[in-house]
Design an enzyme around this catalytic site. Structure first.
Site, PDB file in Angstrom:
ATOM      1  CG  HIS A 134       2.957   4.213  -3.582  1.00 56.95           C
ATOM      2  ND1 HIS A 134       4.008   5.615  -2.447  1.00 56.95           N
ATOM      3  CD2 HIS A 134       1.751   4.856  -2.710  1.00 56.95           C
ATOM      4  CE1 HIS A 134       3.424   6.345  -2.175  1.00 56.95           C
ATOM      5  NE2 HIS A 134       1.966   5.848  -1.578  1.00 56.95           N
ATOM      6  CG  HIS A 135       0.828   3.719   0.984  1.00 59.45           C
ATOM      7  ND1 HIS A 135       1.877   3.973   1.644  1.00 59.45           N
ATOM      8  CD2 HIS A 135      -0.010   4.792   0.653  1.00 59.45           C
ATOM      9  CE1 HIS A 135       1.587   5.302   2.013  1.00 59.45           C
ATOM     10  NE2 HIS A 135       1.407   5.672   1.146  1.00 59.45           N
ATOM     11  CB  SER A 136      -1.646  -2.312  -2.283  1.00 56.56           C
ATOM     12  OG  SER A 136      -2.052  -3.410  -2.272  1.00 56.56           O
ATOM     13  CD  GLN A 137       0.915  -3.904   3.413  1.00 51.89           C
ATOM     14  OE1 GLN A 137       1.464  -5.013   4.619  1.00 51.89           O
ATOM     15  NE2 GLN A 137       1.145  -2.465   4.044  1.00 51.89           N
ATOM     16  CD  GLN A 177       3.005   1.221   3.848  1.00 53.46           C
ATOM     17  OE1 GLN A 177       3.244   1.377   2.183  1.00 53.46           O
ATOM     18  NE2 GLN A 177       1.974   0.639   4.682  1.00 53.46           N
TER      19      GLN A 177
END
Ligand code: Q9C
Ligand code: ZN
Length: 652
Positions: A134-137, A177
């Site tokens: 879930h933090h990966s962009q 994020q």
């Protein structure tokens, strides 16, 4: 139809190759501990186990840039020094030669889970994966995350199945994020996250993790952040967030699929309250969770709940803390412009020094405004529930109507047993005028059902009575509960049913809520009535804003749900109420239904008690001003005692 578990042993391959105290907690043992836990408790064999396959490059491209995918691919051939150097370019990330393979398996597992649920192979499921996502962009690894598994799952569900409304619930302790950025302007994905924030001093230290980040453009109102500013949030705080923020929005949004970013670095995962959404289509994907024992326990609890077993009731004093209420209020303030359900939910705040006249008279009646249900006063019945194995019978039915006419779902059992005739007669004698001779056989069976539930032989049950005998039956059931040392009995009585007056009780062991008639009325903090709303918005506000906060706050060891004459409840409403009341009482519900309406209600009621998702209430319709007023009237007066009713922080 059941629960899928998606996994591949290869995902234990990636691990930290150098010294880094920040990253060492993301270790292979996380997956093995979770899996061992599932095996030990016999949960793995109850699931449909799917072996994860790698996501294709095209699938990764749904979220990530080609350059970033190529860069991660290249790490397969780097040596340790090169891996270390590359890792340092990102925040809290490490690469390993197997990272690319593992991360593709993790993403692939999430996609497979979506496929299994959306093709109808299973109801729901869990992908046990690492690295997390879930933090990966789009073009960056971050916080142990390489590819954004849940974001990919959402894109896949949109692209391959044409879904238009997907809810993502992120209960990892960290703000996801990455997911927020990916769907920032996308109204088809509602991203909800609660996370430790401490006014920005907790990782990832971002201002956009605060409640005032609501999404942009078309996506405004579809990013919902609930930041916790103090450590140590407990069950009451999470419950308040569920009941007063997440669930109202979720029902209004009406998702076709629920994805859970299931990080267990925060608290025990309880999807039970989510199971009433999206026809039960829930895909949970593991994110964080670094304490191996607690991770294994939480994963087991989660899978058990996905399988339909009721969770043990929540412990602790059901009073949200001041800081949690402030956070909840800040998200309500930020989101109210976008959500009708929040606009009608905000209740007036009573400051602690002013009390309405009604309240003062309640005090004179001897009602303490503080919560009397103490932390350590859990009843032996509840203890039993936590320790005991699942009852041999899940849902049982005793009916005055022939079984064939009820179309009961498979697995629901007919109760033929009865308590002794003399015993039944003795109970009936207390209510002579209200029982006919022909009612006695049914009463004997119903008492037997109640005993079965209290002895742990039956989880829950449905009983029918003649319209005339409903009130008297309920009366006998309450008395028998008390005689059998139930400590707290919650009665949710719909229709024309009066609270038995002759109860030999101090009024605190029974919480009596009557949903009927025109006006709201309060007899005491344990005895009140409210009208049945006619809109879906009003009905949901009643359940989420009043009934459930009371039920969780009261911590009953038994719930009696009675549908009496003129109850007016529709099928879907009865099923939703039953489904949601399971959670605060560990499934221990006896529903008493007058026989006129049982033919219509029996099937969906039995399904709901059995753990299946209730049918949809239909399109969301705004509550009427009268409905809101009735609820506000009750909530404003009851919140002095029932703290989970509070939706706004009292002034400090
Ligand atoms: N000193 C997940 O839980 N550590 N990622 C920050 C700052 C990074 C968490 C500590 C935490 C990453 C998926
Ligand atoms: Zn985390």
């Amino acid at each position: 139809m059941g629960t899928a578990l998606v996994y591949h042993e290869d995902m234990t391959a990636t691990r930290l190759l150098w010294d880094d105290p920040e990253c060492e907690i993301e270790c292979p043992e996380r997956l093995t501990a979770a899996l061992d836990g599932l095996r030990q408790r016999g949960l793995e064999e109850r699931c449909l186990c799917l072996s994860a396959c790698e996501a294709s490059e095209e699938e990764l491209g749904l979220v990530h840039s080609p350059e970033y995918i190529a860069l991660v691919q290249k790490t397969q051939t780097l040596d340790k020094e090169e891996l270390h150097a590359l890792s340092k370019q990102y925040n809290a990330v490490y690469f390993h030669p197997d990272t690319f393979h593992c991360a593709r398996l993790a993403a692939g597992a999430a996609l497979q889970l979506v496929d299994a649920v959306l093709t109808g192979a299973v109801h729901n499921g869990l992908a046990l994966v690492r690295p997390p996502g879930h933090h990966s962009q789009r073009a960056a690894a971050n916080g142990f995350c390489v590819f954004n598994n849940v974001a990919l799952a959402a894109k896949h569900a949109k692209q391959k199945y044409g879904l238009q409304r997907i809810l993502i619930v992120d209960w990892d302790v960290h703000h996801g994020q990455g997911i927020q950025y990916i769907f920032n302007d996308d109204p088809s994905v509602l991203y909800f996250s609660w996370h430790r924030y401490e006014h920005g001093s907790f990782w990832p230290f971002l201002p956009e993790s605060d409640a005032d980040a609501v999404g942009q453009g078309q996506g405004q109102g579809f990013t919902v952040n609930l930041p916790w500013n103090q450590v140590g949030m407990g069950n009451a705080d999470y419950l308040a967030a569920f009941l007063h923020v997440l669930l109202p929005l979720a029902f209004e949004f009406d998702p076709e699929l629920v994805l859970v970013s299931a990080g267990f670095d925060s608290a025990i995962g309880d999807p039970e309250l989510l199971q009433v959404l999206a026809g039960g289509r829930i895909c949970a994907v593991l994110e964080g969770g670094y304490h191996l024992e607690s991770l294994a326990q939480s994963v087991c609890m989660m899978v058990q709940t996905l399988l339909g077993d009721p969770t043990p009731p929540l412990l602790g004093l059901m009073v949200p803390c001041q800081s949690a209420l402030e956070s909840i209020q800040s998200v309500q303030t930020a989101q109210t412009p976008y959500w009708t359900s929040l606009q009608q939910n905000v209740a007036p705040v009573l400051s602690s020094s002013t009390h309405s006249p009604e309240e003062r008279s309640l005090r004179l009646l001897g009602e303490s405004p503080t919560c009397a249900v103490a932390e350590d006063s859990l009843s032996p019945l509840l203890d039993q529930l936590c320790l005991r194995p699942a009852p041999p019978i899940c849902t049982a039915v005793a009916s005055t109507v022939p079984g064939a006419a009820l179309c009961l779902p498979p697995g629901v059992l007919h109760q033929e047993g009865s308590v002794l005739r003399e015993e039944t007669e003795a109970w009936a004698r207390l209510h002579k005028s209200r029982f006919q001779d022909e009612d006695l056989a049914t009463l004997g069976k119903i008492l037997c059902l109640l005993d079965g539930i209290m002895d742990g032989q039956i989880r829950n049950a449905i009983a029918t009575t003649t319209a005339l005998a409903t009130a008297a039956t309920l009366d006998v059931l309450i008395q028998r509960c008390l005689a059998r040392r139930a400590q707290r009995v919650l009665c949710v009585a719909l229709g024309q049913l009066d609270r038995p007056l002759d109860l030999a009780d101090d009024g605190r062991r029974i919480l009596w809520l009557n949903i009927r008639g025109k006006d709201a009325a309060i007899q005491s903090m344990f005895h009140f009535s409210t009208p049945l709303p006619q809109t879906t918005g009003g009905f949901l506000s009643l359940i989420l804003g009043l009934v459930l906060p009371l039920a969780y706050g009261f911590q009953p060891d038994m719930v009696l749900m009675a549908l009496g004459p003129a109850h007016g409840l529709q099928n879907a409403q009865a099923a939703l109420l039953a489904a949601m009341l399971r959670s605060p009482v560990g499934g221990r519900i006896l529903a008493v239904v007058e026989e006129e309406s049982i033919r219509l209600l029996a099937r969906s009621l039995a399904q709901a008690l059995h753990g299946e998702t209730p049918p949809s209430l239909g399109p969301f319709s705004k509550a009427t001003p009268e409905e809101i007023q009735a609820l506000m009237f009750l909530k404003a007066r009851l919140e002095a005692r029932w703290k989970l009713l509070q939706v706004a922080a009292p002034p400090p």
